[in-house]
Design a protein around this motif. Structure first.
Motif, PDB file in Angstrom:
ATOM      1  N   ASP A 145       7.896  -1.385   5.173  1.00  0.00           N
ATOM      2  CA  ASP A 145       7.321  -2.344   6.127  1.00  0.00           C
ATOM      3  C   ASP A 145       7.126  -3.696   5.459  1.00  0.00           C
ATOM      4  O   ASP A 145       7.409  -4.739   6.042  1.00  0.00           O
ATOM      5  N   GLU A 191      -6.418   0.983  11.315  1.00  0.00           N
ATOM      6  CA  GLU A 191      -6.555   0.942  12.770  1.00  0.00           C
ATOM      7  C   GLU A 191      -7.399  -0.280  13.156  1.00  0.00           C
ATOM      8  O   GLU A 191      -8.587  -0.333  12.858  1.00  0.00           O
ATOM      9  N   GLN A 192      -6.768  -1.265  13.813  1.00  0.00           N
ATOM     10  CA  GLN A 192      -7.423  -2.528  14.172  1.00  0.00           C
ATOM     11  C   GLN A 192      -8.190  -3.119  12.997  1.00  0.00           C
ATOM     12  O   GLN A 192      -9.329  -3.558  13.140  1.00  0.00           O
ATOM     13  N   GLY A 193      -7.562  -3.095  11.867  1.00  0.00           N
ATOM     14  CA  GLY A 193      -8.204  -3.659  10.694  1.00  0.00           C
ATOM     15  C   GLY A 193      -7.372  -3.359   9.463  1.00  0.00           C
ATOM     16  O   GLY A 193      -6.253  -2.851   9.556  1.00  0.00           O
ATOM     17  N   ASN A 194      -7.904  -3.706   8.322  1.00  0.00           N
ATOM     18  CA  ASN A 194      -7.210  -3.478   7.057  1.00  0.00           C
ATOM     19  C   ASN A 194      -8.291  -3.194   6.014  1.00  0.00           C
ATOM     20  O   ASN A 194      -8.956  -4.110   5.535  1.00  0.00           O
ATOM     21  N   VAL A 195      -8.503  -1.916   5.727  1.00  0.00           N
ATOM     22  CA  VAL A 195      -9.536  -1.529   4.778  1.00  0.00           C
ATOM     23  C   VAL A 195      -8.870  -0.770   3.634  1.00  0.00           C
ATOM     24  O   VAL A 195      -8.083   0.142   3.875  1.00  0.00           O
ATOM     25  N   GLN A 196      -9.137  -1.184   2.410  1.00  0.00           N
ATOM     26  CA  GLN A 196      -8.459  -0.549   1.274  1.00  0.00           C
ATOM     27  C   GLN A 196      -9.434  -0.165   0.166  1.00  0.00           C
ATOM     28  O   GLN A 196     -10.314  -0.940  -0.195  1.00  0.00           O
ATOM     29  N   LEU A 197      -9.210   1.041  -0.338  1.00  0.00           N
ATOM     30  CA  LEU A 197      -9.932   1.509  -1.525  1.00  0.00           C
ATOM     31  C   LEU A 197      -8.967   1.430  -2.702  1.00  0.00           C
ATOM     32  O   LEU A 197      -7.809   1.845  -2.595  1.00  0.00           O
ATOM     33  N   GLU A 201       4.080   2.136   2.382  1.00  0.00           N
ATOM     34  CA  GLU A 201       4.382   1.017   3.282  1.00  0.00           C
ATOM     35  C   GLU A 201       5.345   0.007   2.677  1.00  0.00           C
ATOM     36  O   GLU A 201       5.483  -1.108   3.172  1.00  0.00           O
ATOM     37  N   PRO A 236       0.834  -1.200   0.000  1.00  0.00           N
ATOM     38  CA  PRO A 236       0.000   0.000   0.000  1.00  0.00           C
ATOM     39  C   PRO A 236       0.875   1.259   0.000  1.00  0.00           C
ATOM     40  O   PRO A 236       2.071   1.172   0.295  1.00  0.00           O
ATOM     41  N   GLY A 281      -2.605   7.338   1.554  1.00  0.00           N
ATOM     42  CA  GLY A 281      -3.335   7.425   0.298  1.00  0.00           C
ATOM     43  C   GLY A 281      -2.439   7.862  -0.850  1.00  0.00           C
ATOM     44  O   GLY A 281      -1.396   8.495  -0.634  1.00  0.00           O
ATOM     45  N   VAL A 298      -6.265   3.928  -1.164  1.00  0.00           N
ATOM     46  CA  VAL A 298      -6.310   4.384   0.221  1.00  0.00           C
ATOM     47  C   VAL A 298      -6.198   3.158   1.129  1.00  0.00           C
ATOM     48  O   VAL A 298      -6.799   2.112   0.845  1.00  0.00           O
ATOM     49  N   HIS A 299      -5.396   3.286   2.170  1.00  0.00           N
ATOM     50  CA  HIS A 299      -5.282   2.204   3.155  1.00  0.00           C
ATOM     51  C   HIS A 299      -5.631   2.759   4.527  1.00  0.00           C
ATOM     52  O   HIS A 299      -5.055   3.754   4.959  1.00  0.00           O
ATOM     53  N   TYR A 300      -6.587   2.118   5.212  1.00  0.00           N
ATOM     54  CA  TYR A 300      -6.922   2.499   6.581  1.00  0.00           C
ATOM     55  C   TYR A 300      -6.664   1.271   7.449  1.00  0.00           C
ATOM     56  O   TYR A 300      -7.157   0.188   7.149  1.00  0.00           O
ATOM     57  N   TRP A 339      -3.630   5.859   8.427  1.00  0.00           N
ATOM     58  CA  TRP A 339      -4.069   5.829   7.035  1.00  0.00           C
ATOM     59  C   TRP A 339      -2.983   6.338   6.082  1.00  0.00           C
ATOM     60  O   TRP A 339      -2.058   7.050   6.488  1.00  0.00           O
TER      61      TRP A 339
END
Lengths: 258, 286
Positions: free
Chosen positions: B24, B190-196, B21, B18, B163, B186-188, B161
């Motif tokens: 990482d 916080e306690q998860g992995n949500v991507q647009l 990152e 993403p 972007g 977009v990568h969000y 996040w």
């Protein structure tokens, strides 16, 4: 060794959730020894299977898996059949049957979910995609895992909930839009055991509260935060005009102070 | 597993990094492969591909602008030497350190440089007006073909996040068309992995004035068209967000059950279950 699993899990938290199945399989191909750890720690979209004995659908996940076979909560049989597959004790099996009936009511009230429950109390749900072709399609998978300990008439519950939400939209003016991912939350609570069904209703209430909380969270993150980042990247309004407006405001404020 | 297959998997992971990152992901891949020698030798092609695809930007030594690293900016016949058309320089690019070195001057093509430069000027004004922190590069591809590239990155790891907006316009004067590509990620987390992730690749016609003559005024017209197109796309994204939230999400799961109140779990578990469950207390065995 623990470090290696941490790196794998960190990687899975970064790579696109839409590719999670493929990526987990790739990791397993490099490090076959970690297959069980990975399949047990990385939530993947649930697969629909049909119970051969009863004809009813159920969900396949890591919690009803033994080797390459999955156990149906309806007939308690493994598919493909296993002679020595792990099955719950008769007491747990009764609870499993009761919980499946209760959650059948829960999902009927909420959507076109299919839900199946496995002891030790794993509740998973998946959503069938809406049929209208013009609308974005989506899927919702939730997995609720309970750890429970009993002390007399009290039970302590630890709930770990993961919801996987994937939405795909294809339209002329936007091209292809893919919004997908998963979020995980934990919650601990005590409950009273007044009668034999208490576990089911205690857990039911906890799941209902958690899903309401997480539904709001998903709404905020998926349709609020990611959208805000898009507008942080590019502003529809002219930045130059905004700068000028701010200057004018400052000047006006200065005039009014005099 | 054969080392080649291991590197193929490593490359696949790297290419999915993403925005912001990549280091990482590289760290994780390094632990997983646990063979630094193999990784150092084999990782270069994946890093190169990632940097070119993702429009990585580089600071040009002794200049205060940045240049987008991409395939159209590569010097012919060289793998890692790229052009800075704005400063009229070429440089060697290090794909791991993301640094430019061995900077050399070059003479641009006399016939195409005035129009390229006019497109560049209009593009810089445009990104300054719409992309906070945007970077653009305009290249001449052939005598009648130009590439306009834009990238905007926002990394905010402390708020979980990141972007990236990438757009590219291949302006083809002789065809009278623009091939475009707008990609948003977009990568969000916080306690998860949500991507647009979005891909939009429309083709549109050049304004007639830009086909008949190439000058500052026709360059402005092309950029004005791009500006309008990108704003339209962003408006359409807003509508899509609305559809995804109000139609799809609501259709997947209601906020409350059909009766508009929470379930009465004591009733749901009912008498029948009570009878069946008699004696299941202590079922968890402790």
């Amino acid at each position: 060794m623990g470090d290696l699993l941490d790196s794998m899990l960190d990687l899975m938290r970064r790579l696109p959730p839409i590719n999670v199945e493929d990526n987990v399989n790739s990791l397993i191909s490099i490090c076959p020894d970690y297959a069980d750890d990975l399949l047990g720690s990385v939530d993947q979209p649930l697969k629909l299977k049909t119970d051969r004995a009863t004809g009813k659908d159920y969900l396949a996940c890591d919690y009803n898996r033994d080797g390459d076979s999955y156990r149906s909560p309806w007939s308690n049989e493994y598919d493909p059949p296993l002679e020595d597959g792990t099955v719950p004790s008769s007491k747990l099996r009764k609870l499993e049957i009761a919980a499946n009936e209760a959650f059948d009511t829960y999902r009927e009230m909420l959507s076109r979910f299919l839900s199946t429950i496995y002891v030790p109390l794993i509740i998973s749900e998946a959503v069938l995609k809406p049929k209208e072709p013009s609308q974005p399609t989506g899927s919702w998978d939730s997995i609720h895992v309970f750890e429970t300990s009993e002390r007399g008439r009290q039970a302590h519950y630890k709930l770990t909930s993961t919801i996987m939400l994937n939405i795909i939209a294809t339209k002329d003016a936007v091209g292809e839009v893919n919004l997908s991912g998963s979020m995980t939350r934990q919650h601990e609570q005590d409950g009273t055991l007044t009668d034999p069904t208490s576990h089911v209703s205690n857990i039911g209430r906890m799941i209902e509260d958690m899903e309401i909380k997480m539904r709001n969270l998903l709404q905020e993150v998926y349709f609020g935060k990611t959208r805000d980042v898009v507008h942080d990247l590019r502003s529809i309004e002219s930045l130059e005009r905004e700068r000028k407006q701010r200057e004018m405001q400052r000047e006006l404020m200065g005039l009014m102070k005099r | 597993m054969h080392p080649d297959e291991q590197m193929a998997v490593a490359a696949k992971f790297i290419l999915q990094s993403p925005p912001g990152e990549i280091n990482d992901v590289l760290n994780d891949v390094r632990n997983i492969i646990s063979d630094d020698e193999l990784l150092q030798e084999g990782v270069q092609p994946a890093l190169r591909q990632y940097n070119l695809e993702q429009f990585v930007v580089v600071d040009i030594p002794e200049h205060d602008h940045q240049v987008i690293i991409s395939d159209v900016g590569r010097v012919e016949g060289e793998q890692d030497r790229f052009r800075d058309p704005q400063a009229k320089l070429t440089f060697h690019f290090d794909h791991l350190r993301l640094e430019a070195s061995d900077v050399q001057a070059y003479e641009p093509d006399e016939d195409t440089e005035p129009f390229r430069s006019a497109l560049e000027k209009a593009t810089l004004a445009y990104i300054g007006d719409h992309f906070p922190g945007g970077v653009s590069t305009v290249h001449t591809i052939t005598a009648s073909k130009y590439a306009i590239q834009i990238v905007a990155n926002k990394y905010n790891p402390s708020n979980f996040w990141s972007g990236r907006w990438r757009s590219e316009y291949i302006v083809d004067i002789s065809e009278g068309k623009v091939q475009s590509k707008i990609l948003i990620n977009v990568h969000y987390f916080e306690q998860g992995n949500v991507q647009l992730s979005t891909t939009f690749t429309p083709v549109f016609d050049l304004p007639p004035a830009a086909v008949s003559s190439q000058n500052a005024s026709s360059a402005s017209k092309i950029i004005a068209l791009i500006e309008a197109r990108e704003s339209e796309h962003q408006e359409a994204m807003i509508q899509t967000y609305f559809d995804m939230s109000e139609k799809t999400f609501k259709g997947l799961r209601r906020a409350l059950p059909i009766m508009r109140q929470k379930l009465d779990w004591d009733k749901v578990t009912g008498y029948k279950l009570g009878a069946e469950l008699a004696g299941t207390r202590g079922a968890f065995g402790n």
